[in-house]
Design an enzyme around this catalytic site. Structure first.
Site, PDB file in Angstrom:
ATOM      1  N   GLU A 106       0.857  -1.188   0.000  1.00  0.00           N
ATOM      2  CA  GLU A 106       0.000   0.000   0.000  1.00  0.00           C
ATOM      3  C   GLU A 106       0.889   1.231   0.000  1.00  0.00           C
ATOM      4  O   GLU A 106       1.847   1.310   0.765  1.00  0.00           O
ATOM      5  CB  GLU A 106      -0.900   0.083   1.247  1.00  0.00           C
ATOM      6  CG  GLU A 106      -2.129  -0.776   1.258  1.00  0.00           C
ATOM      7  CD  GLU A 106      -2.985  -0.513   2.500  1.00  0.00           C
ATOM      8  OE1 GLU A 106      -2.776   0.522   3.173  1.00  0.00           O
ATOM      9  OE2 GLU A 106      -3.854  -1.340   2.802  1.00  0.00           O
TER      10      GLU A 106
ATOM     11  N   GLU B 293     -13.638   5.520  -0.192  1.00  0.00           N
ATOM     12  CA  GLU B 293     -14.433   4.551   0.578  1.00  0.00           C
ATOM     13  C   GLU B 293     -15.139   5.282   1.722  1.00  0.00           C
ATOM     14  O   GLU B 293     -14.521   5.635   2.724  1.00  0.00           O
ATOM     15  CB  GLU B 293     -13.542   3.435   1.107  1.00  0.00           C
ATOM     16  CG  GLU B 293     -12.861   2.634  -0.001  1.00  0.00           C
ATOM     17  CD  GLU B 293     -11.855   1.641   0.540  1.00  0.00           C
ATOM     18  OE1 GLU B 293     -12.277   0.617   1.112  1.00  0.00           O
ATOM     19  OE2 GLU B 293     -10.636   1.893   0.400  1.00  0.00           O
TER      20      GLU B 293
ATOM     21  N   LYS C  16     -15.110   4.233   5.790  1.00  0.00           N
ATOM     22  CA  LYS C  16     -13.903   4.130   6.596  1.00  0.00           C
ATOM     23  C   LYS C  16     -13.965   5.143   7.739  1.00  0.00           C
ATOM     24  O   LYS C  16     -14.312   6.312   7.532  1.00  0.00           O
ATOM     25  CB  LYS C  16     -12.659   4.374   5.741  1.00  0.00           C
ATOM     26  CG  LYS C  16     -12.427   3.296   4.694  1.00  0.00           C
ATOM     27  CD  LYS C  16     -11.040   3.394   4.071  1.00  0.00           C
ATOM     28  CE  LYS C  16      -9.992   2.929   5.060  1.00  0.00           C
ATOM     29  NZ  LYS C  16      -8.650   2.865   4.434  1.00  0.00           N
TER      30      LYS C  16
ATOM     31  N   GLU D 170      -9.160   9.810   5.450  1.00  0.00           N
ATOM     32  CA  GLU D 170      -9.264   8.345   5.463  1.00  0.00           C
ATOM     33  C   GLU D 170     -10.232   7.833   4.398  1.00  0.00           C
ATOM     34  O   GLU D 170     -10.084   6.726   3.892  1.00  0.00           O
ATOM     35  CB  GLU D 170      -9.720   7.860   6.842  1.00  0.00           C
ATOM     36  CG  GLU D 170      -8.648   7.877   7.901  1.00  0.00           C
ATOM     37  CD  GLU D 170      -7.537   6.889   7.615  1.00  0.00           C
ATOM     38  OE1 GLU D 170      -7.828   5.776   7.123  1.00  0.00           O
ATOM     39  OE2 GLU D 170      -6.368   7.230   7.861  1.00  0.00           O
TER      40      GLU D 170
END
Length: 493
Positions: free
Chosen positions: A261, A315, A318, A324
């Site tokens: 990542e 997303e 999250k 985030e």
């Protein structure tokens, strides 16, 4: 082009294609508004991405990647580590139900057992190695233990110290599971997987980590490791080398490091001023170039590094601060937040996805006040790490004449300038670049202006050579010429 020169070009091209580091994408699904898996696979294929990481073994997702040409990294979540570590039968059943029915149509190449376990609120790190061993046993029973690689991902928090890189050291409190895991990785020729985020280093300490240093910018101030004298021009390399030195301290220096990542948020809270689409595009563009060019790191120059960019989508479920939820390259409706050139050999417009940003007809040329030494350094950098296509200033090419350092540097400076935002920073070159509104093009030599079409391929990029160095290069490649069949065979395999 002379036969030897052509062979040299072909050799470099083939070696680059065969040995270049791989760039993949993380397909996280912690959201309630994402497109169906089949639409996601189509989107990934449209981007020509060949490597994808998912965080579980969701059957609907796995089977959708069948015959897609995409290699898949799947994961055993931390919540499943206990049953996987306790009983071999649990793992055998999982493999039978979740992997084998879809393999090899779905090209599963990696299984991550646990993810950043040292960051988990529940201490499950002791379960990682037993679970990995059980997964290996299950794969071995069906003859897949040499085709699917097992590892586990870690955050940089597994280190107790990461600066300077040569002082990198693992947290001693993790020794009880870390050493057996490293031994497992060596035994099975698996990489040490780590998630690296220069963004957080910058966000948490902007007074010590500059934005340029975090973004791979050529204008960043170099950082010298006082113990080794190694010079670091970006935070990503420094973080990787801190892992390398930590591994070396435990006598595991042969382990390959894979970045599972890394990325940059496109949006953040008011205090997260660095979280912008522009910075996200800059980081990921420079990252891809760094990987594709096999730049390696100061401690391991030329070392191929495989990376997975986080993440495919924003997303919305999250937890945490605003950033985030905003690491994606795409919105859930599949529209692009910003564009990336996945080949690492071109650049795209942050707003339109087209070639090169618009700077209203400006160019970048070499300053008449610059010294020859500074111009040569700038030219070498642009045609090398800067990833500029300098083929036009080679002998017999449109921009070779006049054969002067200032002319060649001007062409290279402008190419870099147009590829990297066409702003003051991209035309700095240590003070040797100068922006102009006067088109420097002449005869058949065209200086591309911002907004005009520009090739997204750069396969013929080469440093500028004088006659003597060209002669030495021909001699060198005449020795390499017999190796071409071997390289070609390696590419085909």
């Amino acid at each position: 082009m002379a036969p030897v020169a052509f062979a040299a070009f072909l050799f470099l091209l083939l070696v680059g294609q065969c040995l270049a580091g791989k760039v993949g994408i993380c397909y996280g699904r912690n959201a309630d508004d994402l497109p169906a898996p089949d639409k996601v696979v189509q989107l990934i294929q449209q981007q020509s991405v060949k490597y994808v990481r998912i965080y579980d073994t969701n059957i609907d997702v796995i089977k959708t990647f069948a015959n897609s040409g995409v290699e898949l990294m799947v994961g055993v979540p931390n919540a499943d580590l206990l049953p996987f570590a306790q009983y071999q039968s649990n793992v055998d059943t999982w493999l039978k139900n979740s992997i084998l029915p879809y393999y090899p149509a779905t090209m599963i190449t990696y299984i991550t057992v646990g993810a950043e376990v040292t960051e988990s609120p529940v201490n499950v790190s002791a379960l990682v190695v037993p679970a990995m061993r059980n997964v290996h046993t299950a794969l071995k029973k069906v003859g897949l233990h040499k085709k699917i690689t097992i590892s586990s991902t870690h955050s940089l928090g597994i280190l107790s110290r990461s600066f300077p890189p040569s002082a990198g050291a693992f947290n001693s409190s993790y020794a009880y599971f870390l050493k057996p895991m490293l031994e497992f990785l060596v035994e099975n020729q698996a990489p040490f997987m780590v998630d690296l985020y220069p963004y957080y280093a910058y966000q948490n300490s902007p007074s010590n980590v500059s934005l340029n240093y975090a973004l791979f910018s050529p204008q960043s101030q170099d950082v010298i490791d006082p113990n080794t004298g190694l010079v670091y021009s970006n935070m990503f390399d420094a973080q990787i080398d801190s892992i390398f030195f930590a591994l070396m301290a435990l006598n595991f220096k042969t382990l390959k490091i894979m970045v599972t990542e890394t990325g940059w948020p496109n949006k953040g809270a008011a205090k997260e001023t660095g979280a912008t689409p522009d910075n996200a595009q800059t980081y990921n563009t420079n990252l891809i170039r760094h990987v594709v060019n096999d730049s390696g790191t100061p401690a391991k120059p030329g070392e191929e590094i495989d990376v997975y960019i986080f993440s495919l989508f924003n997303e919305n479920r999250k937890p945490g601060i605003e950033s985030e939820r905003n690491w994606g390259l795409f919105f859930p409706d599949q529209s692009s937040i910003y564009s990336l050139d996945w080949t690492g050999r071109g650049n795209v417009d942050i707003m339109t996805g087209g070639n090169i940003t618009n700077a209203n007809g400006t160019w970048c040329v070499a300053s008449a006040n610059a010294s020859e030494t500074d111009l040569q350094n700038g030219l070498n950098w642009a045609c090398g790490p800067g990833n500029v296509d300098c083929s036009a200033i080679q002998p017999s090419q449109p921009c070779y004449q006049p054969d002067t350092l200032a002319s060649h540097a001007s062409y290279a400076f402008n190419s870099y300038y147009q590829q990297n935002g066409a702003n003051d920073v991209a035309c700095d070159f240590g003070g040797t670049g100068l922006r102009t509104t006067k088109d420097p093009s002449y005869d058949t030599c065209v200086y591309v202006a911002a907004g005009s079409k520009m090739s997204t391929t750069n396969s013929s990029t080469a440093p500028v050579l004088n006659g003597s160095s060209s002669s030495r290069l021909n001699k060198l490649f005449s020795l390499w010429l017999p190796m071409l069949p071997v390289v070609i065979a390696a590419c085909i395999m």
